[in-house]
Enzyme design. Structure first.
Site: not given
Ligand code: F6P
Length: 347
Positions: A131, A277, A279-280, A10, A271, A176, A227, A133
């Protein structure tokens, strides 16, 4: 010396800062040449490369994502799909024919797991932990985590005001899969009513009691859920049967399931907001830019010293070298006392 660089798994804010630091120091101080591999392990598996020089890394320090691209391609599981030749052999052959002397892999547990296998097979490998995470062993922090926490905290701050206006319970699902570091830090920083993490199964009755208490005190509750969080009652499963290339279960909406359950049990409108994503993406925080840059500088330093089979890591304030295998030996989970500390403020 010709050094290959790849980013796997990721994506994560700060990847470009690492690449820039590797190339800038490598060219300036050591006179090395670089070659970028596209899309994680797919690049070396297929010999798919991209030029990587000082010009290519100009201006990328604040840029999110990765200029090299990323993927979850798993060379260890790829033999059948690629006509039977094992992925490790294909990668070694491609590195030889491209004249690559050493390889730097920037990635999380899956990418560094493959790097460990390649090191055992004789490839000169250096790893850089990444990561959002923050769950890799051997390092106190990974870059990307601070950015993700800040994004989630800002979302929680915004959700507080709308939750208050409508007297609703708002559930915020953060990333997470296996660990709750983002949930814990963002939840603490954002003043969440309850924080739920994968390390500790939650009691739905208790969560509803916290939610109701918050309404009684005339505040609207914000529930932050990782998650991968799971209910104590195992009959309520939040997991699907789908697996990705590394065998991870695809998760299916802990936040929405929780919102449905809270609404059903408390009668209050609930709700869910899934940050996903977001967060990334985007630019890294100053903390992550500095950490990523230090990792990049030290990774190419390790190559120069001939220190292969290691991962650079942050321990306290120092960047150190740890064996690659240490990164993947076990996940760095939230310790029970860190969760208990936060729990005092729930409800
Ligand atoms: O490994 C980082 C992470 O953000 C996890 O928390 C998440 O489950 C996963 O990547 C989801 O990544 P993708 O949607 O790219 O498979």
């Amino acid at each position: 010396m010709r050094v290959g660089v790849l980013t796997g798994g990721g994506d994560c804010p700060g990847l470009n800062a690492v690449i820039r630091a590797i190339v800038r120091r490598g060219v300036k101080e050591f006179g090395y040449e670089f070659i970028g591999f596209r899309d994680g392990w797919r690049g070396p598996l297929e010999g798919d490369t991209v030029p990587l020089d000082v010009q290519a890394v100009r201006g990328i320090l604040p840029l999110g994502g990765t200029i090299l691209g990323s993927s979850r391609t798993n060379p260890l599981a790829d033999a059948a799909a690629s006509g039977g030749r094992p992925g490790i052999t294909r990668i070694k052959d491609n590195l030889d024919s491209l004249g690559v002397d050493a390889l730097i892999a920037i990635g999380g547990e899956d990418t560094l797991g493959v790097a460990t296998r390649l090191h055992e097979a004789g490839v000169k490998m250096v790893g850089v932990p990444k990561t959002i995470d923050n769950d890799l062993g051997g390092t106190d922090y990974t870059f990307g985590f601070d950015t993700a926490v800040n994004i989630a905290m800002e979302a929680i701050d915004r959700l507080h005001t709308t939750a208050e206006s409508h007297h609703r319970a708002l559930i915020v699902e953060v990333m997470g899969r296996h660990v709750g570091w983002i949930a814990l830090h963002a939840g603490m920083a954002g003043g969440a009513n309850v924080i739920l993490i994968p390390e500790k199964r939650f009691d739905i009755e208790k969560v509803c009691a916290y939610v109701e208490h918050r309404f009684q005190t005339r505040y609207a509750p914000i529930v932050v859920v990782a998650e991968g969080a799971l209910p104590a009652d195992e009959s309520t499963s939040f997991e699907s049967q789908e697996l990705d290339a590394f065998g991870h279960v695809r998760l299916r909406g802990a936040g929405q399931m929780l919102a449905d359950e809270i609404e059903k049990r408390t009668g209050k409108e609930a709700r869910c907001t899934v940050l996903g994503h977001i967060q990334r993406g985007g630019t890294p925080t100053a903390f992550d830019r500095v950490l990523a840059t230090r990792f990049g500088l030290q990774a190419i330093g390790a190559v120069h010293d001939g220190a292969f089979g290691v991962m650079v890591a942050l321990q306290r304030t120092e960047i150190v070298r740890v064996p690659l295998a240490e990164a993947t030996r076990e996940l760095k989970v939230v310790p029970p006392d860190r969760y208990d500390e936060a729990e005092v403020l729930f409800g």
